[in-house]
Design a protein around this motif. Sequence first.
Motif, short mmCIF file in Angstrom:
data_model
loop_
_atom_site.label_atom_id
_atom_site.label_comp_id
_atom_site.label_asym_id
_atom_site.label_seq_id
_atom_site.Cartn_x
_atom_site.Cartn_y
_atom_site.Cartn_z
N GLU A 79 13.96 26.99 -57.83
CA GLU A 79 14.33 26.36 -56.56
C GLU A 79 14.24 27.33 -55.40
O GLU A 79 14.58 28.50 -55.52
N LEU A 121 18.07 28.70 -50.08
CA LEU A 121 18.45 28.23 -48.74
C LEU A 121 19.36 29.25 -48.07
O LEU A 121 20.35 29.69 -48.66
N GLU A 148 27.80 27.95 -46.72
CA GLU A 148 28.11 26.85 -47.63
C GLU A 148 29.42 26.17 -47.29
O GLU A 148 30.35 26.82 -46.82
N GLU A 178 24.15 20.98 -54.55
CA GLU A 178 24.49 20.35 -55.83
C GLU A 178 25.47 19.22 -55.62
O GLU A 178 26.17 19.16 -54.61
P1 AMP Z 1 25.62 25.60 -58.27
O1 AMP Z 1 26.08 25.83 -59.68
O2 AMP Z 1 24.45 24.69 -58.15
O3 AMP Z 1 26.79 25.29 -57.38
O4 AMP Z 1 25.17 27.00 -57.70
C1 AMP Z 1 26.07 28.07 -57.65
C2 AMP Z 1 25.93 28.79 -56.36
O5 AMP Z 1 24.61 29.32 -56.23
C3 AMP Z 1 26.08 27.90 -55.12
O6 AMP Z 1 27.40 27.70 -54.77
C4 AMP Z 1 25.32 28.71 -54.09
O7 AMP Z 1 26.13 29.76 -53.61
C5 AMP Z 1 24.21 29.30 -54.88
N1 AMP Z 1 22.99 28.47 -54.75
C6 AMP Z 1 22.61 27.45 -55.55
N2 AMP Z 1 21.45 26.92 -55.13
C7 AMP Z 1 21.08 27.61 -54.04
C8 AMP Z 1 19.95 27.56 -53.15
N3 AMP Z 1 18.96 26.69 -53.32
N4 AMP Z 1 19.93 28.44 -52.12
C9 AMP Z 1 20.90 29.36 -51.95
N5 AMP Z 1 21.98 29.46 -52.76
C10 AMP Z 1 22.07 28.62 -53.79
#
Ligand code: AMP
Length: 363
Positions: free
Chosen positions: A124, A127, A131, A222
Amino acid sequence: MGPEGPLVMGIRNYFESQKDLASIRMVGPGKDGAQLEGSKDFSKQFMVRHSVPTAQARTFQANESKEAIQYLDGCKAPIVLKADGLAAGKGVIISSTIEEAKVSIKEMLEEKKFGEASSKVLVEEFLHGIELSVFVLTDGEHYVILPEAKDYKRIGDNDTGPNTGGMGAVSPVAFADSVFMKKVEDRVIKPTIAGLKKEGISYKGFIFIGLMNMQGEPYVIEYNARMGDPETEAVITRIDTDLVELLDACAKGQLKNYKIAISPNYAVTIVMASGGYPENFEKGKIISGLNESDKAVIFHAGTINKDNKILTNGGRVLAVTGTGQTLAEASKHAYVAVSKISWEAAYYRKDISLDLLKIESQA
Ligand code: AMP
Ligand code: GLY
Protein backbone atom coordinates in the motif's frame (compact mmCIF):
# COMPACT_ATOMS: atom_id res chain seq x y z
CA MET A 1 -7.56 -10.87 20.94
CA GLY A 2 -9.94 -7.92 21.09
CA PRO A 3 -13.69 -8.04 20.44
CA GLU A 4 -12.94 -8.22 16.70
CA GLY A 5 -12.00 -11.92 17.11
CA PRO A 6 -15.47 -13.23 18.02
CA LEU A 7 -17.17 -10.77 15.62
CA VAL A 8 -15.08 -11.96 12.67
CA MET A 9 -15.68 -15.58 13.70
CA GLY A 10 -19.44 -14.93 13.64
CA ILE A 11 -20.65 -14.60 17.23
CA ARG A 12 -23.65 -12.61 16.04
CA ASN A 13 -24.58 -15.28 13.51
CA TYR A 14 -24.25 -17.94 16.22
CA PHE A 15 -26.62 -16.09 18.58
CA GLU A 16 -29.09 -15.50 15.78
CA SER A 17 -29.06 -19.18 14.86
CA GLN A 18 -29.91 -20.40 18.38
CA LYS A 19 -33.59 -20.39 19.31
CA ASP A 20 -33.01 -19.53 22.96
CA LEU A 21 -30.48 -16.77 22.17
CA ALA A 22 -32.01 -15.11 19.13
CA SER A 23 -34.08 -12.61 21.13
CA ILE A 24 -31.02 -11.13 22.85
CA ARG A 25 -30.39 -7.61 21.57
CA MET A 26 -26.92 -7.27 20.10
CA VAL A 27 -24.65 -4.47 18.98
CA GLY A 28 -21.89 -5.68 16.68
CA PRO A 29 -21.87 -6.83 13.04
CA GLY A 30 -22.26 -10.35 11.73
CA LYS A 31 -19.48 -12.29 10.03
CA ASP A 32 -20.07 -10.48 6.71
CA GLY A 33 -19.87 -6.91 8.12
CA ALA A 34 -16.94 -7.76 10.40
CA GLN A 35 -14.92 -8.42 7.23
CA LEU A 36 -14.39 -4.67 7.15
CA GLU A 37 -11.85 -5.37 9.89
CA GLY A 38 -11.20 -9.08 9.40
CA SER A 39 -9.86 -8.78 5.86
CA LYS A 40 -7.84 -5.79 4.73
CA ASP A 41 -8.24 -6.98 1.15
CA PHE A 42 -12.04 -7.04 1.52
CA SER A 43 -12.08 -3.58 3.10
CA LYS A 44 -9.79 -2.14 0.41
CA GLN A 45 -11.95 -3.54 -2.39
CA PHE A 46 -15.07 -2.31 -0.55
CA MET A 47 -13.63 1.22 -0.42
CA VAL A 48 -12.74 1.07 -4.10
CA ARG A 49 -16.25 -0.19 -5.00
CA HIS A 50 -17.87 2.67 -3.11
CA SER A 51 -15.39 5.44 -3.97
CA VAL A 52 -14.25 5.96 -0.39
CA PRO A 53 -10.91 7.82 -0.48
CA THR A 54 -8.06 5.54 0.58
CA ALA A 55 -4.43 4.70 -0.22
CA GLN A 56 -3.77 2.81 -3.45
CA ALA A 57 -2.94 -0.82 -2.87
CA ARG A 58 -2.43 -4.18 -4.53
CA THR A 59 -3.02 -7.57 -2.98
CA PHE A 60 -0.68 -10.53 -3.43
CA GLN A 61 -1.40 -14.20 -2.60
CA ALA A 62 0.97 -16.64 -0.87
CA ASN A 63 2.30 -17.96 -4.21
CA GLU A 64 2.88 -14.49 -5.67
CA SER A 65 5.94 -13.27 -3.81
CA LYS A 66 7.90 -12.95 -7.11
CA GLU A 67 5.17 -10.71 -8.54
CA ALA A 68 5.07 -8.71 -5.31
CA ILE A 69 8.81 -8.11 -5.44
CA GLN A 70 8.58 -7.01 -9.06
CA TYR A 71 5.73 -4.68 -8.18
CA LEU A 72 7.77 -3.19 -5.32
CA ASP A 73 10.45 -2.19 -7.86
CA GLY A 74 7.95 0.27 -9.29
CA CYS A 75 6.94 1.71 -5.89
CA LYS A 76 8.25 4.65 -3.92
CA ALA A 77 9.44 4.34 -0.31
CA PRO A 78 8.21 4.51 2.39
CA ILE A 79 5.83 1.68 1.61
CA VAL A 80 3.22 -0.09 3.73
CA LEU A 81 2.76 -3.88 3.90
CA LYS A 82 -0.40 -5.23 5.48
CA ALA A 83 -1.27 -8.79 6.38
CA ASP A 84 -4.80 -9.40 5.15
CA GLY A 85 -6.18 -11.09 8.28
CA LEU A 86 -6.36 -10.26 11.98
CA ALA A 87 -2.91 -10.05 13.55
CA ALA A 88 -3.64 -8.42 16.92
CA GLY A 89 -2.67 -5.00 15.61
CA LYS A 90 0.78 -6.23 14.55
CA GLY A 91 0.20 -7.07 10.90
CA VAL A 92 1.27 -3.72 9.43
CA ILE A 93 4.88 -3.07 8.45
CA ILE A 94 6.06 0.32 7.26
CA SER A 95 9.32 -0.04 5.33
CA SER A 96 11.51 2.98 4.82
CA THR A 97 13.27 1.43 1.82
CA ILE A 98 12.10 -0.81 -1.02
CA GLU A 99 14.87 -3.32 -0.20
CA GLU A 100 13.56 -3.65 3.34
CA ALA A 101 10.02 -4.10 2.00
CA LYS A 102 11.21 -6.94 -0.25
CA VAL A 103 12.66 -8.81 2.72
CA SER A 104 9.47 -8.26 4.73
CA ILE A 105 7.10 -9.35 2.01
CA LYS A 106 9.04 -12.61 1.57
CA GLU A 107 8.80 -13.22 5.32
CA MET A 108 5.10 -12.52 5.25
CA LEU A 109 4.10 -14.49 2.14
CA GLU A 110 6.65 -17.32 2.12
CA GLU A 111 7.47 -17.80 5.79
CA LYS A 112 3.98 -16.86 7.03
CA LYS A 113 5.38 -14.36 9.52
CA PHE A 114 1.85 -13.59 10.73
CA GLY A 115 0.51 -17.12 10.22
CA GLU A 116 -2.62 -17.47 8.09
CA ALA A 117 -3.20 -13.70 8.45
CA SER A 118 -0.36 -13.08 5.99
CA SER A 119 -1.38 -15.68 3.40
CA LYS A 120 -2.46 -12.56 1.50
CA VAL A 121 -0.59 -9.25 1.77
CA LEU A 122 -1.45 -5.75 0.60
CA VAL A 123 1.28 -3.48 -0.69
CA GLU A 124 0.00 0.00 0.00
CA GLU A 125 0.98 3.55 -0.75
CA PHE A 126 2.18 5.49 2.34
CA LEU A 127 -0.03 8.42 3.29
CA HIS A 128 1.57 11.49 4.86
CA GLY A 129 -0.50 13.43 7.36
CA ILE A 130 -1.98 13.39 10.85
CA GLU A 131 -4.09 10.46 11.99
CA LEU A 132 -7.37 10.51 13.82
CA SER A 133 -10.18 8.10 14.51
CA VAL A 134 -13.86 8.67 13.86
CA PHE A 135 -16.50 6.43 15.42
CA VAL A 136 -19.91 5.73 13.98
CA LEU A 137 -22.76 3.70 15.43
CA THR A 138 -25.15 2.39 12.79
CA ASP A 139 -28.31 0.28 12.82
CA GLY A 140 -27.81 -0.51 9.14
CA GLU A 141 -30.00 2.35 7.90
CA HIS A 142 -29.15 5.34 10.05
CA TYR A 143 -26.13 6.37 12.03
CA VAL A 144 -24.85 8.63 14.76
CA ILE A 145 -21.36 10.04 14.77
CA LEU A 146 -19.60 9.81 18.12
CA PRO A 147 -16.81 12.16 19.21
CA GLU A 148 -13.57 11.74 17.29
CA ALA A 149 -10.26 10.93 18.98
CA LYS A 150 -6.54 10.80 18.41
CA ASP A 151 -4.67 7.71 19.50
CA TYR A 152 -0.98 7.44 20.49
CA LYS A 153 0.11 4.05 19.19
CA ARG A 154 3.84 3.81 19.82
CA ILE A 155 5.30 2.86 23.18
CA GLY A 156 7.74 5.80 23.47
CA ASP A 157 7.37 9.57 23.76
CA ASN A 158 7.30 11.47 20.46
CA ASP A 159 5.93 8.36 18.74
CA THR A 160 9.05 6.24 18.99
CA GLY A 161 9.57 2.51 19.51
CA PRO A 162 7.28 -0.39 18.71
CA ASN A 163 3.53 -0.20 18.13
CA THR A 164 1.18 -1.01 20.99
CA GLY A 165 -2.58 -1.31 21.31
CA GLY A 166 -2.54 2.40 22.18
CA MET A 167 -0.87 4.38 24.97
CA GLY A 168 -3.21 7.35 25.18
CA ALA A 169 -6.05 9.19 23.49
CA VAL A 170 -7.42 12.69 23.22
CA SER A 171 -10.89 13.94 22.26
CA PRO A 172 -11.88 16.28 20.65
CA VAL A 173 -9.14 16.69 18.04
CA ALA A 174 -8.42 20.32 17.15
CA PHE A 175 -7.76 19.74 13.45
CA ALA A 176 -11.04 17.84 13.01
CA ASP A 177 -13.01 21.04 12.58
CA SER A 178 -16.53 21.20 11.11
CA VAL A 179 -15.24 21.58 7.54
CA PHE A 180 -13.08 18.47 7.86
CA MET A 181 -15.81 16.48 9.63
CA LYS A 182 -18.31 17.40 6.90
CA LYS A 183 -15.90 15.91 4.33
CA VAL A 184 -15.59 12.80 6.49
CA GLU A 185 -19.36 12.43 6.68
CA ASP A 186 -20.00 13.04 2.98
CA ARG A 187 -17.04 11.17 1.49
CA VAL A 188 -16.52 8.38 4.00
CA ILE A 189 -19.41 7.74 6.39
CA LYS A 190 -22.33 8.06 3.97
CA PRO A 191 -20.81 5.92 1.19
CA THR A 192 -19.70 3.33 3.76
CA ILE A 193 -23.18 2.91 5.26
CA ALA A 194 -24.83 3.01 1.81
CA GLY A 195 -22.23 0.54 0.48
CA LEU A 196 -22.92 -1.98 3.24
CA LYS A 197 -26.64 -1.77 2.55
CA LYS A 198 -26.15 -2.10 -1.18
CA GLU A 199 -24.06 -5.23 -0.68
CA GLY A 200 -26.80 -6.77 1.45
CA ILE A 201 -24.78 -6.54 4.65
CA SER A 202 -27.04 -5.74 7.59
CA TYR A 203 -24.60 -3.92 9.88
CA LYS A 204 -25.67 -3.11 13.44
CA GLY A 205 -22.74 -1.89 15.45
CA PHE A 206 -19.76 0.39 15.65
CA ILE A 207 -17.56 1.31 12.74
CA PHE A 208 -14.23 2.74 13.83
CA ILE A 209 -12.70 4.61 10.93
CA GLY A 210 -8.96 5.20 11.07
CA LEU A 211 -8.28 8.29 8.97
CA MET A 212 -5.34 10.23 7.69
CA ASN A 213 -5.85 13.97 7.40
CA MET A 214 -3.73 14.89 4.38
CA GLN A 215 -3.74 18.65 4.09
CA GLY A 216 -7.37 18.83 5.08
CA GLU A 217 -8.52 15.86 2.99
CA PRO A 218 -9.63 12.62 4.71
CA TYR A 219 -8.29 9.21 3.55
CA VAL A 220 -9.28 5.94 5.18
CA ILE A 221 -6.42 3.88 6.61
CA GLU A 222 -8.60 1.15 8.04
CA TYR A 223 -11.99 0.16 9.35
CA ASN A 224 -12.52 -1.66 12.63
CA ALA A 225 -15.77 -3.37 13.54
CA ARG A 226 -15.71 -2.13 17.14
CA MET A 227 -14.68 0.80 19.30
CA GLY A 228 -11.00 1.33 20.09
CA ASP A 229 -8.94 1.08 23.24
CA PRO A 230 -7.95 3.59 24.68
CA GLU A 231 -10.06 5.85 22.41
CA THR A 232 -13.23 4.52 24.04
CA GLU A 233 -12.17 5.77 27.47
CA ALA A 234 -11.81 9.31 26.06
CA VAL A 235 -14.84 9.20 23.74
CA ILE A 236 -17.37 7.66 26.14
CA THR A 237 -16.45 10.21 28.78
CA ARG A 238 -17.77 12.91 26.43
CA ILE A 239 -21.09 11.23 25.60
CA ASP A 240 -23.80 12.73 27.83
CA THR A 241 -26.57 10.57 26.41
CA ASP A 242 -27.29 7.36 28.33
CA LEU A 243 -25.05 4.79 26.67
CA VAL A 244 -27.37 1.85 27.30
CA GLU A 245 -30.25 3.75 25.65
CA LEU A 246 -28.05 4.50 22.68
CA LEU A 247 -26.99 0.85 22.29
CA ASP A 248 -30.58 -0.31 22.75
CA ALA A 249 -31.76 2.06 20.00
CA CYS A 250 -29.04 0.65 17.72
CA ALA A 251 -29.97 -2.96 18.44
CA LYS A 252 -33.66 -2.23 17.79
CA GLY A 253 -32.94 -0.36 14.55
CA GLN A 254 -34.17 2.93 15.98
CA LEU A 255 -31.28 5.30 15.37
CA LYS A 256 -33.34 7.41 12.98
CA ASN A 257 -33.59 10.92 14.43
CA TYR A 258 -31.60 9.83 17.49
CA LYS A 259 -29.91 12.87 18.94
CA ILE A 260 -26.75 12.18 20.81
CA ALA A 261 -25.61 14.76 23.37
CA ILE A 262 -21.89 15.37 23.31
CA SER A 263 -20.06 17.31 26.01
CA PRO A 264 -17.93 20.21 24.76
CA ASN A 265 -15.34 19.22 27.37
CA TYR A 266 -11.98 17.73 26.52
CA ALA A 267 -10.93 14.26 27.58
CA VAL A 268 -7.36 13.01 27.83
CA THR A 269 -6.66 9.34 28.51
CA ILE A 270 -3.28 8.05 29.62
CA VAL A 271 -2.56 4.35 29.58
CA MET A 272 -0.45 3.05 32.45
CA ALA A 273 1.34 -0.11 31.38
CA SER A 274 3.59 -2.75 32.91
CA GLY A 275 7.29 -2.03 32.37
CA GLY A 276 8.51 -4.01 29.34
CA TYR A 277 5.16 -3.89 27.47
CA PRO A 278 4.62 -4.47 24.50
CA GLU A 279 7.31 -7.14 24.88
CA ASN A 280 7.91 -9.12 28.09
CA PHE A 281 6.53 -7.81 31.35
CA GLU A 282 5.76 -9.07 34.84
CA LYS A 283 2.33 -9.31 36.42
CA GLY A 284 1.15 -9.40 40.02
CA LYS A 285 2.50 -6.02 41.21
CA ILE A 286 0.51 -4.23 43.91
CA ILE A 287 -1.07 -1.00 42.63
CA SER A 288 -1.32 1.94 45.04
CA GLY A 289 -2.82 5.42 44.81
CA LEU A 290 -6.00 4.48 42.96
CA ASN A 291 -8.23 6.63 45.16
CA GLU A 292 -6.15 9.76 45.44
CA SER A 293 -7.64 11.92 42.71
CA ASP A 294 -11.27 12.84 42.19
CA LYS A 295 -10.46 14.68 38.97
CA ALA A 296 -10.00 11.60 36.81
CA VAL A 297 -11.83 8.39 35.97
CA ILE A 298 -9.73 5.26 36.18
CA PHE A 299 -10.68 2.42 33.83
CA HIS A 300 -9.25 -0.97 34.77
CA ALA A 301 -8.00 -3.23 31.98
CA GLY A 302 -5.17 -5.50 33.15
CA THR A 303 -5.93 -5.69 36.88
CA ILE A 304 -7.07 -8.36 39.31
CA ASN A 305 -8.48 -8.16 42.82
CA LYS A 306 -6.69 -10.60 45.12
CA ASP A 307 -7.37 -10.57 48.87
CA ASN A 308 -8.66 -7.00 48.59
CA LYS A 309 -5.52 -5.80 46.88
CA ILE A 310 -5.53 -4.61 43.29
CA LEU A 311 -2.68 -6.21 41.35
CA THR A 312 -1.43 -5.75 37.80
CA ASN A 313 -2.52 -8.55 35.51
CA GLY A 314 -1.67 -7.52 31.96
CA GLY A 315 0.37 -5.26 29.68
CA ARG A 316 -1.91 -2.27 29.53
CA VAL A 317 -3.11 -2.00 33.11
CA LEU A 318 -5.13 1.21 33.56
CA ALA A 319 -6.59 3.94 31.36
CA VAL A 320 -6.73 7.15 33.35
CA THR A 321 -9.05 9.80 31.88
CA GLY A 322 -9.04 13.44 32.90
CA THR A 323 -11.64 15.90 31.65
CA GLY A 324 -11.71 19.68 31.59
CA GLN A 325 -12.96 22.71 29.74
CA THR A 326 -9.65 23.04 27.95
CA LEU A 327 -7.21 20.49 26.61
CA ALA A 328 -4.57 21.74 29.05
CA GLU A 329 -6.90 21.28 32.01
CA ALA A 330 -7.99 17.78 30.95
CA SER A 331 -4.37 16.80 30.45
CA LYS A 332 -3.39 18.16 33.87
CA HIS A 333 -6.20 16.24 35.59
CA ALA A 334 -5.12 13.03 33.91
CA TYR A 335 -1.40 13.45 34.65
CA VAL A 336 -1.98 14.46 38.29
CA ALA A 337 -4.02 11.29 38.84
CA VAL A 338 -1.36 9.20 37.06
CA SER A 339 1.40 10.70 39.20
CA LYS A 340 -0.34 9.41 42.32
CA ILE A 341 -0.70 5.85 41.07
CA SER A 342 2.27 3.54 41.29
CA TRP A 343 3.53 -0.02 41.15
CA GLU A 344 6.92 -1.54 40.55
CA ALA A 345 8.07 -0.67 37.00
CA ALA A 346 4.88 1.15 35.98
CA TYR A 347 5.26 2.94 32.64
CA TYR A 348 3.33 5.65 30.81
CA ARG A 349 4.00 8.17 28.06
CA LYS A 350 4.71 11.70 29.23
CA ASP A 351 3.65 13.44 26.02
CA ILE A 352 -0.01 12.50 25.50
CA SER A 353 -1.80 15.63 24.13
CA LEU A 354 1.39 17.73 23.82
CA ASP A 355 1.30 17.73 20.01
CA LEU A 356 -2.32 18.91 20.02
CA LEU A 357 -1.57 21.59 22.60
CA LYS A 358 1.15 22.82 20.26
CA ILE A 359 -1.27 22.94 17.30
CA GLU A 360 -3.74 24.85 19.50
CA SER A 361 -1.12 27.38 20.53
CA GLN A 362 -0.20 27.99 16.87
CA ALA A 363 -3.81 28.44 15.75
P1 AMP B 1 -3.66 -0.46 10.84
O1 AMP B 1 -3.45 -1.77 11.54
O2 AMP B 1 -4.23 -0.60 9.47
O3 AMP B 1 -4.36 0.51 11.74
O4 AMP B 1 -2.25 0.22 10.68
C1 AMP B 1 -1.48 0.50 11.82
C2 AMP B 1 -0.87 1.85 11.68
O5 AMP B 1 -0.01 1.89 10.54
C3 AMP B 1 -1.87 2.98 11.42
O6 AMP B 1 -2.45 3.45 12.57
C4 AMP B 1 -0.97 4.01 10.75
O7 AMP B 1 -0.23 4.70 11.73
C5 AMP B 1 -0.04 3.17 9.95
N1 AMP B 1 -0.51 3.06 8.56
C6 AMP B 1 -1.32 2.10 8.05
N2 AMP B 1 -1.54 2.30 6.74
C7 AMP B 1 -0.87 3.43 6.41
C8 AMP B 1 -0.69 4.17 5.19
N3 AMP B 1 -1.23 3.78 4.04
N4 AMP B 1 0.07 5.28 5.24
C9 AMP B 1 0.66 5.68 6.39
N5 AMP B 1 0.54 5.02 7.56
C10 AMP B 1 -0.20 3.91 7.58
N1 GLY C 1 -6.30 1.85 19.77
C1 GLY C 1 -6.45 1.21 18.54
C2 GLY C 1 -7.43 0.12 18.49
O1 GLY C 1 -8.17 -0.14 19.43
O2 GLY C 1 -7.50 -0.54 17.47
